[in-house]
Design a protein around this motif. Structure first.
Motif, PDB file in Angstrom:
ATOM      1  N   LEU A  69      47.866  30.035  29.565  1.00 43.73           N
ATOM      2  CA  LEU A  69      47.268  29.190  28.540  1.00 43.73           C
ATOM      3  C   LEU A  69      46.331  30.071  27.723  1.00 43.73           C
ATOM      4  CD1 LEU A  69      46.868  26.310  27.388  1.00 43.73           C
ATOM      5  CD2 LEU A  69      44.943  26.076  28.985  1.00 43.73           C
ATOM      6  N   ILE A  70      46.554  30.144  26.411  1.00 49.15           N
ATOM      7  CA  ILE A  70      45.835  31.102  25.567  1.00 49.15           C
ATOM      8  C   ILE A  70      44.896  30.404  24.595  1.00 49.15           C
ATOM      9  CG2 ILE A  70      46.080  32.976  23.885  1.00 49.15           C
ATOM     10  CD1 ILE A  70      48.891  33.479  25.035  1.00 49.15           C
ATOM     11  N   ASN A  71      43.652  30.844  24.607  1.00 50.28           N
ATOM     12  CA  ASN A  71      42.657  30.430  23.621  1.00 50.28           C
ATOM     13  C   ASN A  71      42.857  31.341  22.405  1.00 50.28           C
ATOM     14  OD1 ASN A  71      40.336  30.151  22.032  1.00 50.28           O
ATOM     15  ND2 ASN A  71      38.970  29.895  23.802  1.00 50.28           N
ATOM     16  N   ILE A  72      43.604  30.857  21.433  1.00 52.19           N
ATOM     17  CA  ILE A  72      44.008  31.703  20.310  1.00 52.19           C
ATOM     18  C   ILE A  72      42.805  32.183  19.497  1.00 52.19           C
ATOM     19  CG2 ILE A  72      45.298  31.762  18.131  1.00 52.19           C
ATOM     20  CD1 ILE A  72      47.349  29.930  19.372  1.00 52.19           C
ATOM     21  N   ASP A  73      41.823  31.324  19.288  1.00 49.53           N
ATOM     22  CA  ASP A  73      40.654  31.720  18.499  1.00 49.53           C
ATOM     23  C   ASP A  73      39.952  32.923  19.116  1.00 49.53           C
ATOM     24  OD1 ASP A  73      41.167  29.676  16.741  1.00 49.53           O
ATOM     25  OD2 ASP A  73      39.660  28.308  17.576  1.00 49.53           O
ATOM     26  N   GLN A  74      39.750  32.886  20.426  1.00 45.70           N
ATOM     27  CA  GLN A  74      39.088  33.996  21.101  1.00 45.70           C
ATOM     28  C   GLN A  74      39.981  35.238  21.138  1.00 45.70           C
ATOM     29  OE1 GLN A  74      35.882  34.332  22.406  1.00 45.70           O
ATOM     30  NE2 GLN A  74      35.579  32.459  21.212  1.00 45.70           N
ATOM     31  N   TRP A  75      41.274  35.029  21.288  1.00 47.85           N
ATOM     32  CA  TRP A  75      42.235  36.147  21.283  1.00 47.85           C
ATOM     33  C   TRP A  75      42.152  36.898  19.956  1.00 47.85           C
ATOM     34  CZ3 TRP A  75      46.478  37.153  24.901  1.00 47.85           C
ATOM     35  CH2 TRP A  75      47.403  38.091  24.443  1.00 47.85           C
ATOM     36  N   MET A  76      42.191  36.139  18.861  1.00 52.87           N
ATOM     37  CA  MET A  76      42.152  36.756  17.540  1.00 52.87           C
ATOM     38  C   MET A  76      40.788  37.400  17.265  1.00 52.87           C
ATOM     39  SD  MET A  76      45.235  36.164  16.482  1.00 52.87           S
ATOM     40  CE  MET A  76      45.149  36.508  14.711  1.00 52.87           C
ATOM     41  N   LYS A  77      39.734  36.727  17.688  1.00 52.52           N
ATOM     42  CA  LYS A  77      38.370  37.230  17.459  1.00 52.52           C
ATOM     43  C   LYS A  77      38.173  38.593  18.110  1.00 52.52           C
ATOM     44  CE  LYS A  77      33.522  35.958  18.310  1.00 52.52           C
ATOM     45  NZ  LYS A  77      32.622  34.920  18.898  1.00 52.52           N
ATOM     46  N   LYS A  78      38.757  38.789  19.282  1.00 49.15           N
ATOM     47  CA  LYS A  78      38.569  40.033  20.027  1.00 49.15           C
ATOM     48  C   LYS A  78      39.738  41.005  19.860  1.00 49.15           C
ATOM     49  CE  LYS A  78      35.329  38.010  23.266  1.00 49.15           C
ATOM     50  NZ  LYS A  78      34.869  37.887  24.664  1.00 49.15           N
ATOM     51  N   ASN A  79      40.636  40.679  18.930  1.00 58.23           N
ATOM     52  CA  ASN A  79      41.712  41.597  18.558  1.00 58.23           C
ATOM     53  C   ASN A  79      42.517  42.066  19.776  1.00 58.23           C
ATOM     54  OD1 ASN A  79      43.135  42.909  16.545  1.00 58.23           O
ATOM     55  ND2 ASN A  79      41.898  44.761  16.637  1.00 58.23           N
ATOM     56  N   ILE A  80      42.902  41.101  20.606  1.00 58.51           N
ATOM     57  CA  ILE A  80      43.537  41.414  21.883  1.00 58.51           C
ATOM     58  C   ILE A  80      44.905  42.082  21.712  1.00 58.51           C
ATOM     59  CG2 ILE A  80      44.460  40.432  24.010  1.00 58.51           C
ATOM     60  CD1 ILE A  80      41.398  40.575  23.843  1.00 58.51           C
ATOM     61  N   THR A  81      45.688  41.666  20.730  1.00 57.23           N
ATOM     62  CA  THR A  81      47.023  42.252  20.568  1.00 57.23           C
ATOM     63  C   THR A  81      46.950  43.763  20.381  1.00 57.23           C
ATOM     64  OG1 THR A  81      47.801  40.203  19.545  1.00 57.23           O
ATOM     65  CG2 THR A  81      49.170  42.151  19.257  1.00 57.23           C
ATOM     66  N   SER A  82      46.064  44.208  19.514  1.00 56.11           N
ATOM     67  CA  SER A  82      45.912  45.653  19.290  1.00 56.11           C
ATOM     68  C   SER A  82      45.426  46.358  20.549  1.00 56.11           C
ATOM     69  CB  SER A  82      44.945  45.909  18.137  1.00 56.11           C
ATOM     70  OG  SER A  82      45.485  45.440  16.924  1.00 56.11           O
ATOM     71  N   LEU A  83      44.514  45.717  21.281  1.00 54.81           N
ATOM     72  CA  LEU A  83      44.002  46.318  22.518  1.00 54.81           C
ATOM     73  C   LEU A  83      45.117  46.456  23.555  1.00 54.81           C
ATOM     74  CD1 LEU A  83      40.559  44.494  22.953  1.00 54.81           C
ATOM     75  CD2 LEU A  83      40.939  46.918  22.415  1.00 54.81           C
ATOM     76  N   LEU A  84      45.995  45.476  23.614  1.00 59.81           N
ATOM     77  CA  LEU A  84      47.115  45.545  24.557  1.00 59.81           C
ATOM     78  C   LEU A  84      48.017  46.733  24.248  1.00 59.81           C
ATOM     79  CD1 LEU A  84      48.068  41.761  24.702  1.00 59.81           C
ATOM     80  CD2 LEU A  84      47.040  43.085  26.557  1.00 59.81           C
ATOM     81  N   LEU A  85      48.368  46.882  22.973  1.00 59.72           N
ATOM     82  CA  LEU A  85      49.251  47.973  22.576  1.00 59.72           C
ATOM     83  C   LEU A  85      48.588  49.335  22.767  1.00 59.72           C
ATOM     84  CD1 LEU A  85      50.739  46.351  19.353  1.00 59.72           C
ATOM     85  CD2 LEU A  85      51.926  46.728  21.524  1.00 59.72           C
ATOM     86  N   GLU A  86      47.307  49.421  22.440  1.00 61.63           N
ATOM     87  CA  GLU A  86      46.572  50.682  22.613  1.00 61.63           C
ATOM     88  C   GLU A  86      46.504  51.066  24.096  1.00 61.63           C
ATOM     89  OE1 GLU A  86      42.783  49.994  20.852  1.00 61.63           O
ATOM     90  OE2 GLU A  86      43.585  49.821  18.802  1.00 61.63           O
ATOM     91  N   THR A  87      46.233  50.086  24.943  1.00 62.76           N
ATOM     92  CA  THR A  87      46.116  50.356  26.377  1.00 62.76           C
ATOM     93  C   THR A  87      47.460  50.733  26.973  1.00 62.76           C
ATOM     94  OG1 THR A  87      44.329  48.727  26.481  1.00 62.76           O
ATOM     95  CG2 THR A  87      45.295  49.420  28.570  1.00 62.76           C
ATOM     96  N   LEU A  88      48.503  50.056  26.537  1.00 63.62           N
ATOM     97  CA  LEU A  88      49.850  50.377  27.018  1.00 63.62           C
ATOM     98  C   LEU A  88      50.209  51.819  26.703  1.00 63.62           C
ATOM     99  CD1 LEU A  88      52.419  49.224  28.341  1.00 63.62           C
ATOM    100  CD2 LEU A  88      53.183  48.560  26.064  1.00 63.62           C
TER     101      LEU A  88
END
Length: 340
Positions: free
Chosen positions: A180-199
């Motif tokens: 279950l994803i809190n989209i507002d917080q996901w976008m606020k903290k730029n999670i998608t980019s962090l996932l790709l960078e960490t990978l």
């Protein structure tokens, strides 16, 4: 994340059916996975008749016959389906992790779940991501509306959470098949980019990630996860015991709302249809536009062996003997060893 690059096109089937109070649910996969996504969606509708939903499906492509079935589903249940055709050529440039290469080809669909919040952010502030190998067997309204505060995700502990958490020095470890994803917080903290960078950081350092994208999600979201009970992600393994190996003990799935068929063996295999929780899945299949989609017959050495064990468990001894003979033959006739 610029969604223009990751997306070839998007559209909605029967958008006029979208309700303001709809709960948004997302699936991802390649086109051959659409029937199983469709069965999962059907099970949700069957067990949540009083709730309003909107489905989002991220795919590599959409065959015309599957489009017709999705439209039929939408009409039957009066629910919109948002379709996203992903740009695999571009997505494959974002990561070169070897675990995503199968038969020499990079399978971009493994990364699709990373992009779900970005694609839905203008439609909803919350989305439930589900793998296609789940079945719903109860209400999920409490989970969908749960107050998770400022946490970015809510999800359940993995079956091997202690082992996996220790591997990455984490306090806990979740299964990423139901989130279950809190989209507002996901976008606020730029999670998608962090996932790709960490990978890519782990890849560049040649650090093994046995569970790949699930490992990365746990590492990046380690301080932003709200853990819930396995009622909303109950792992269920369909591996059958051998004469020398004890059967795997599963929790009773009747108490769960979302059952997750983990491991390589899935409910769409011909040799698992007598398992009680698979019958729940089969009922959903029978009530879906994919009722006539063929189940998978055993086509590898491992699958034939599993089918033989299943026949023994069902006391179908003639079938068991035939399958064991076929299993012995498969060791010499070029039948592939892995796969189900």
């Amino acid at each position: 994340m610029n969604t223009h690059n990751i997306l070839l096109k998007s559209f909605c089937i029967n958008k006029e059916l979208l309700k303001e109070n709809a709960c948004h649910i997302a699936f991802t996969g390649t086109a051959n996975y659409i029937p199983w996504i469709g069965v999962a969606m059907t099970s949700i509708m069957m067990h949540n008749p009083a709730s309003s939903f909107a489905f989002h499906v991220l795919l590599d492509h959409l065959p015309q016959d599957e489009m017709q079935k999705l439209n039929s589903f939408s009409q039957k249940w009066q629910v919109p389906i948002f379709i996203y055709i992903m740009n695999d050529s571009y997505i494959s440039t974002l990561c070169h992790f070897s675990r995503y290469i199968i038969n020499g080809k990079f399978v971009a669909a493994f990364l699709y779940r990373f992009f779900v919040p970005d694609l839905i952010s203008e439609i909803s502030s919350r989305v439930l991501y589900l793998d296609g190998d789940i079945v719903c067997n109860g209400s999920i309204s409490e989970f969908m509306t749960m107050n998770i505060g400022n946490h970015i995700v809510a999800t359940a502990p993995d079956l091997k959470c202690k082992e996996y958490a220790t591997r990455f020095s984490l306090s806990n470890y979740f299964n990423a098949g139901i989130i279950l994803i809190n989209i507002d917080q996901w976008m606020k903290k730029n999670i998608t980019s962090l996932l790709l960078e960490t990978l890519n950081l782990y890849q560049s350092q040649n650090i093994d990630l046995p569970c790949a994208d699930q490992d990365i999600l746990n590492i990046v979201l380690k301080d932003n996860t709200f853990f819930v009970s396995r009622k909303y992600n109950m792992p269920y393994r369909l591996v059958r015991p051998s004469l020398f190996k004890k059967s795997i003990k599963n929790e009773n799935p009747s108490s769960a709302s979302l059952i997750h068929f983990i491991g390589a063996i899935k409910p769409w295999t011909t040799y698992n249809q007598t398992v009680p929780i698979v019958r729940v899945w089969a009922e959903a299949k029978a009530n879906s536009p994919w009722a006539e989609t063929p189940l998978h017959s055993p086509a590898s050495q491992k699958a034939i062996h599993q089918a033989a064990r299943a026949a023994r468990s069902d006391h179908a001894y003639l079938r068991m003997i035939g399958l064991y003979l076929k299993f012995i033959k498969s060791k010499f006739d070029g039948t592939p060893k892995p796969g189900y």
